[in-house]
Enzyme design. Structure first.
Site, PDB file in Angstrom:
ATOM      1  N   ASP A 148       0.812  -1.220   0.000  1.00 15.81           N
ATOM      2  CA  ASP A 148       0.000   0.000   0.000  1.00 15.81           C
ATOM      3  C   ASP A 148       0.844   1.268   0.000  1.00 15.81           C
ATOM      4  O   ASP A 148       0.317   2.366   0.083  1.00 15.81           O
ATOM      5  CB  ASP A 148      -0.930  -0.001   1.222  1.00 15.81           C
ATOM      6  CG  ASP A 148      -2.079   0.991   1.078  1.00 15.81           C
ATOM      7  OD1 ASP A 148      -2.574   1.164  -0.052  1.00 15.81           O
ATOM      8  OD2 ASP A 148      -2.472   1.604   2.084  1.00 15.81           O
ATOM      9  N   SER A 155      -8.122   5.693  -0.645  1.00 15.25           N
ATOM     10  CA  SER A 155      -8.296   4.373  -1.253  1.00 15.25           C
ATOM     11  C   SER A 155      -9.711   3.847  -1.017  1.00 15.25           C
ATOM     12  O   SER A 155     -10.281   4.033   0.060  1.00 15.25           O
ATOM     13  CB  SER A 155      -7.286   3.386  -0.668  1.00 15.25           C
ATOM     14  OG  SER A 155      -5.960   3.847  -0.855  1.00 15.25           O
ATOM     15  N   GLN A 160      -5.646  -1.251  -7.155  1.00 16.71           N
ATOM     16  CA  GLN A 160      -6.310  -0.386  -6.188  1.00 16.71           C
ATOM     17  C   GLN A 160      -7.068   0.713  -6.923  1.00 16.71           C
ATOM     18  O   GLN A 160      -6.549   1.315  -7.869  1.00 16.71           O
ATOM     19  CB  GLN A 160      -5.308   0.239  -5.214  1.00 16.71           C
ATOM     20  CG  GLN A 160      -5.974   1.010  -4.085  1.00 16.71           C
ATOM     21  CD  GLN A 160      -4.970   1.455  -3.012  1.00 16.71           C
ATOM     22  OE1 GLN A 160      -4.572   2.610  -2.992  1.00 16.71           O
ATOM     23  NE2 GLN A 160      -4.584   0.543  -2.124  1.00 16.71           N
TER      24      GLN A 160
END
Length: 367
Positions: free
Chosen positions: A230, A302, A354
């Protein structure tokens, strides 16, 4: 970061565990119910972010699910949704649901909860080792050959001692349109990940209820990879458009002004933001952008995160891995990013996607 953001007093850090193992350590809450865990230590809230670092929720959900499966099963995919911003001042409870236990595949869902509300949810699938058969189809995207290998350094940012991993940015590749640009970096966990299984399973191992093969701690490497996946992910959309967030001095000062930590923590944050600003300036120069078009990021968060683990036992997360990110699409206030991760030997070990909200600050109408 609060020192009282855990439900149970944090245990002592084990000297044979790496920093990322200690950060991701979970504690079982057997008195509350089966398959419920909580974070053993406070979680990182990145400067300027709405909540905790998303990689922490991803990795700890994976660790919680891994604690409920046999050691000869390995995760091959996880599909995650960020529901609410995680609060670093409040403990997280991870609830694991044993959806299905098959001969070749096992399915788990995990919900991360704070104050009774779900802040993060994921569904994970595990595959039994060797169940694919002796003969299989095989192909993989090759690791780029034009990337400079990382130097043998121990830390890339001396001021950021609390982060359990280090990264080294590479030059931008394919400097054409935003959809063609590729952003690369080397990443690895700091220190050496231990050979013993995570503490969350120690009682089961001692009692003999779970089998463990000596020296097999691949689950810790998978959780570490999930944590690092991430890093700078949805920010790729802004970066390929040269939408700098912290190269603007005003943004740094506004972030520091809203910070509630100590003077020492504020100074660490300043250095962290200034380092990001320096990297943004370097990327602007690499892409040949010299003028500011006035666009500013108003909101970037996100929405979901998916990881496909291709070779889950073919890497060490404490050795350099190359990540390559690109954004095939952005529009309607959202953006999509694809990330590929190779180990140091060029084996493709994971592919991640993502999608996130990427909204610009709207200019006021002059009418």
């Amino acid at each position: 970061m609060s020192t009282h953001a855990t439900l149970i007093k944090p245990p002592k850090s084990l000297p044979h565990h790496s920093p990322i193992e200690n950060v991701l350590q979970l504690l079982p809450l057997v008195d509350i119910g089966p398959d419920i865990y909580t974070n053993a230590r406070p979680l990182w809230h990145p400067p300027g972010a709405r909540g905790i670092f998303g990689g922490a929720a991803i990795a700890q959900c994976l660790s919680a699910a891994q604690a409920t499966i046999p050691i000869d099963f390995t995760v091959h995919s996880m599909h995650c949704y960020f529901v609410l911003a995680g609060n670093s001042e409040i403990p997280i409870l991870y609830h694991v649901e044993r959806v299905r236990d098959g001969k070749s595949f096992i399915t788990r869902t995990v919900q991360a909860r704070q104050r009774g509300k779900c802040i993060f949810t994921t569904t994970l699938s595990f595959m039994k080792e060797g169940s694919g058969g002796a003969q299989t189809v095989h192909h993989a995207v090759r690791m780029p050959s034009d990337v400079t290998p990382p130097p043998p350094v121990t830390r890339t940012r001396a001021f950021d001692d609390d982060r359990p991993f280090e990264s080294l940015r590479c030059s931008v590749a394919n400097r054409g349109s935003p959809s063609e640009r590729q952003l690369r970096q080397w990443v690895r966990a700091v220190g050496r990940i231990s050979e013993c299984p995570p503490n969350v399973r120690e009682e089961e191992l001692v009692s003999g209820r779970r089998a463990h093969r000596p020296g097999d701690n691949h689950q810790a490497h998978l959780s570490a990879l999930a944590y690092m996946s991430d890093s700078y992910f949805i920010g790729t959309v802004a970066r390929v458009h040269n939408l700098n967030r912290f190269a603007n001095r005003r943004n740094i000062e506004n972030t520091l002004r809203a910070f509630k930590g100590s003077d020492t923590e504020r100074e660490q944050m300043r250095k962290y933001l200034e380092e990001i600003a320096r990297e943004e300036d370097e990327e602007r120069e690499e892409m040949g952008k010299t003028e500011d078009d006035g666009r500013r990021v108003g909101m970037m968060v996100s929405l979901d995160h998916t990881i496909y683990f291709h070779n889950p036992r073919a890497f060490r997360a404490d050795e350099w891995m190359l990540t390559e990110m690109e954004s095939p699409w952005a529009g309607d206030g959202r953006g999509l990013v694809v990330q590929r991760i190779w180990n140091k030997d060029g084996i493709l070990i994971a592919t991640c996607t993502q999608e996130g909200v990427v909204r610009l600050k709207q200019q006021e109408s002059k009418l």
